[in-house]
Design a protein around this motif. Structure first.
Motif, PDB file in Angstrom:
ATOM      1  N   ARG A 464       0.812  -1.224   0.000  1.00  0.00           N
ATOM      2  CA  ARG A 464       0.000   0.000   0.000  1.00  0.00           C
ATOM      3  C   ARG A 464       0.840   1.267   0.000  1.00  0.00           C
ATOM      4  N   ALA A 479       0.185   5.025  -1.540  1.00  0.00           N
ATOM      5  CA  ALA A 479      -0.593   4.428  -2.620  1.00  0.00           C
ATOM      6  C   ALA A 479       0.213   3.259  -3.153  1.00  0.00           C
ATOM      7  N   SER A 480      -0.468   2.288  -3.745  1.00  0.00           N
ATOM      8  CA  SER A 480       0.229   1.112  -4.257  1.00  0.00           C
ATOM      9  C   SER A 480       0.945   1.452  -5.562  1.00  0.00           C
ATOM     10  N   GLU A 483      -1.278   1.749  -8.606  1.00  0.00           N
ATOM     11  CA  GLU A 483      -2.044   2.985  -8.765  1.00  0.00           C
ATOM     12  C   GLU A 483      -1.235   4.088  -9.424  1.00  0.00           C
ATOM     13  N   LEU A 484       0.071   4.066  -9.240  1.00  0.00           N
ATOM     14  CA  LEU A 484       0.918   5.178  -9.669  1.00  0.00           C
ATOM     15  C   LEU A 484       1.648   4.917 -10.984  1.00  0.00           C
ATOM     16  N   ARG A 524      -2.789  11.522  -3.522  1.00  0.00           N
ATOM     17  CA  ARG A 524      -2.217  10.240  -3.100  1.00  0.00           C
ATOM     18  C   ARG A 524      -1.710  10.354  -1.679  1.00  0.00           C
TER      19      ARG A 524
END
Length: 524
Positions: A464, A479-480, A483-484, A524
């Motif tokens: 995470r 954020a994982s 996600e990025l 984020r």
């Protein structure tokens, strides 16, 4: 003044002279510039007249400001030789304020002095009972007054004839600054209790753009790092924090929630006994406080989940929510969304609510005052207030409150950001960040913008948290990696933070927002 400090002053709209005066403000100079007001002089006369062995009752409140003010008042009167008892109302059974029923009990039993802290300004009827019993009373408070003022000596800067920086203080700050300025105790004694004013100032989210508040927190943190009181030191140890590593974030995210937990779910006296344990053991108190805080976190997550659904609403009513955790959840929702939030839950035969408003967006007390004819009670500050309402008035109050909150501005999308590429970070900037702190309401940590893309790597074991790499710097992102990765980023908004680890300071960078090539931002 460095380029970084100049940029911070500029984005806040401050001139160089004003900014440097605020940056290098001195606590003693700030205090000595404020003369004693007439009510403060009378308070000195009344409290100084108490002789050793005389009976003093201290009436407080169940949040950290009230707990700290209660502890400070108790230590003051014990140091002067008085026989002291304190009382804090039960959040669910009695609620906020000095109540008539309690006043009648005190009047019947008698005492030589009543000190009321963090409430009392609007409790006219209850203090009338005390006055009729012939009991001297001094109130130290910071809440907005109502239509009338109570009997006794009222030390509330909002009621002074002339405006002063004291109006920005919490209740423990009002009491502590009065002790310092009145010289009722010697300066070394008063300075040793600055930790209580510091805790309360952070807990009540007081305005750190006011030099006096910022100095109280800054010097109070030094005291906690150097010599924490026994109960606080034990609690920090169980939280895995070394005293020398304590900063304002440790207070607000770890210590203060634990101290608030007893008053939210059980008896606030347990937190007072942790702040002032005397010669007793603190470990059972620490165990109890930590246990209650875990339960508070569980209940808070339930309310957060229930209130996450409809983002178009400002007022949320939970039919089975526990009243004690409403204020902390409302504060979090208000902060996360950048918009006003009111949470309401059953309490006895009626309902009790808490209202939170972003700083500068409006006045919570004034909003509630417009519907005071439908409220059983209300009070608080510009950004935070509480209220009680009977069930048959609730629908009208809900509609009025929702309409009033919709009219207020939202800062949900606004970020005051300084253009500061990562390659401009150097040792002098780290020194400037240390000088700018402590951060909080009115003195937010600066947000910086770095143009350009980044690489993403996983960080930790949970999946995470990620690590962004750009210009040889690491930025922590909550954020994982999935996600990025693959984002067409134009740049990032990041927050620099000086963190302590075993007494050593180091700079860490945290991601606030990814700015996409389309011009949109992703939090984020």
């Amino acid at each position: 003044m460095s380029q970084f400090l100049s940029a911070v002053a500029g984005i806040r709209g401050w001139g160089e002279e004003e900014f440097l005066s605020w940056l290098w403000a001195d606590l003693q100079q700030e205090l000595e510039a404020i003369p004693l007001a007439e009510p403060e002089v009378r308070a000195l006369q009344v409290i100084s007249s108490v002789r050793p062995g005389e009976r003093v009752i201290i009436y407080g409140d169940y949040d950290v400001d009230g707990l700290s003010a209660t502890t400070l008042a108790m230590e003051l009167m014990l140091a002067r030789g008085a026989a002291v008892r304190y009382f804090i109302p039960h959040r669910f059974l009695e609620g906020y304020g000095f109540h008539v029923n309690t006043a009648r009990k005190i009047a019947a039993r008698g005492c030589d002095l009543l000190l009321v802290v963090d409430c009392g300004t609007k409790d006219v009827e209850a203090l009338e009972v005390i006055d009729q019993a012939g009991i001297p009373t001094v109130v130290f408070d910071h809440h907005t007054p109502g239509d009338g003022l109570p009997k006794g000596v009222l030390v509330n800067p909002h009621c002074f004839d002339l405006p002063t920086p004291l109006t920005a203080l919490c209740a423990a700050g009002v009491l502590w600054s009065w002790i310092w300025r009145s010289r009722i105790m010697d300066r070394s004694w008063t300075a040793a209790r600055l930790d209580l004013a510091c805790l309360a100032t952070v807990a009540d989210c007081m305005d750190l753009s006011v030099p006096l508040n910022r100095c109280i927190v800054k010097e109070g943190l030094k005291l906690i790092r150097r010599s924490p009181r026994r109960g606080i030191g034990a609690l920090l140890g169980r939280l895995g924090v070394e005293p020398q590593d304590v900063d304002e974030e440790v207070l607000s995210m770890k210590l203060i929630p634990c101290l608030n937990a007893p008053g939210r779910l059980d008896l606030a006296e347990e937190a007072v006994r942790l702040l002032y344990p005397g010669d007793g053991s603190v470990e059972p108190l620490v165990d109890r406080v930590l246990s209650l805080n875990e339960e508070r976190r569980r209940l808070s997550s339930v309310i957060m989940k229930d209130a996450q659904g409809d983002l178009d609403r400002h007022v949320y009513h939970g039919k089975d929510w526990p009243v004690g955790v409403l204020s902390s959840v409302a504060s979090r929702l208000c902060n996360d969304r950048g918009r006003p939030v009111a949470l309401v839950a059953p309490a006895g035969d009626g309902l009790r609510g808490t209202l939170r408003i972003p700083n500068g967006a409006g006045d919570a007390v004034k909003i509630l005052s417009r519907m005071s004819h439908m409220l059983s009670a209300f009070g608080g500050h510009r950004c935070a207030a509480g209220f009680s309402v009977q069930r048959h008035h609730w629908e009208a109050v809900r509609e009025g409150l929702e309409a009033a909150l919709r009219e207020l501005p939202s800062d949900r999308c606004r970020l005051d950001v300084i253009h500061w590429p990562l390659d401009r970070i150097d040792q002098s900037m780290e020194e400037d960040l240390d000088a700018l702190g402590p951060f909080g309401m009115g003195n937010p940590a600066p947000l910086l913008y770095h143009p350009g893309g980044f690489q993403v790597e996983p960080m930790g074991r949970t999946g995470r948290v990620s690590k962004l790499l750009a210009q040889g710097r690491e930025i922590v992102a909550f954020a994982s990696p999935l996600e990025l990765q693959g984002m067409e980023a134009r740049g990032i908004v990041y927050r620099p933070k000086m963190e302590a680890w075993r007494g050593r300071r180091r700079l860490k960078l945290y991601l606030e927002k990814v700015v996409l090539s389309s011009g949109e931002g992703v939090d984020r």
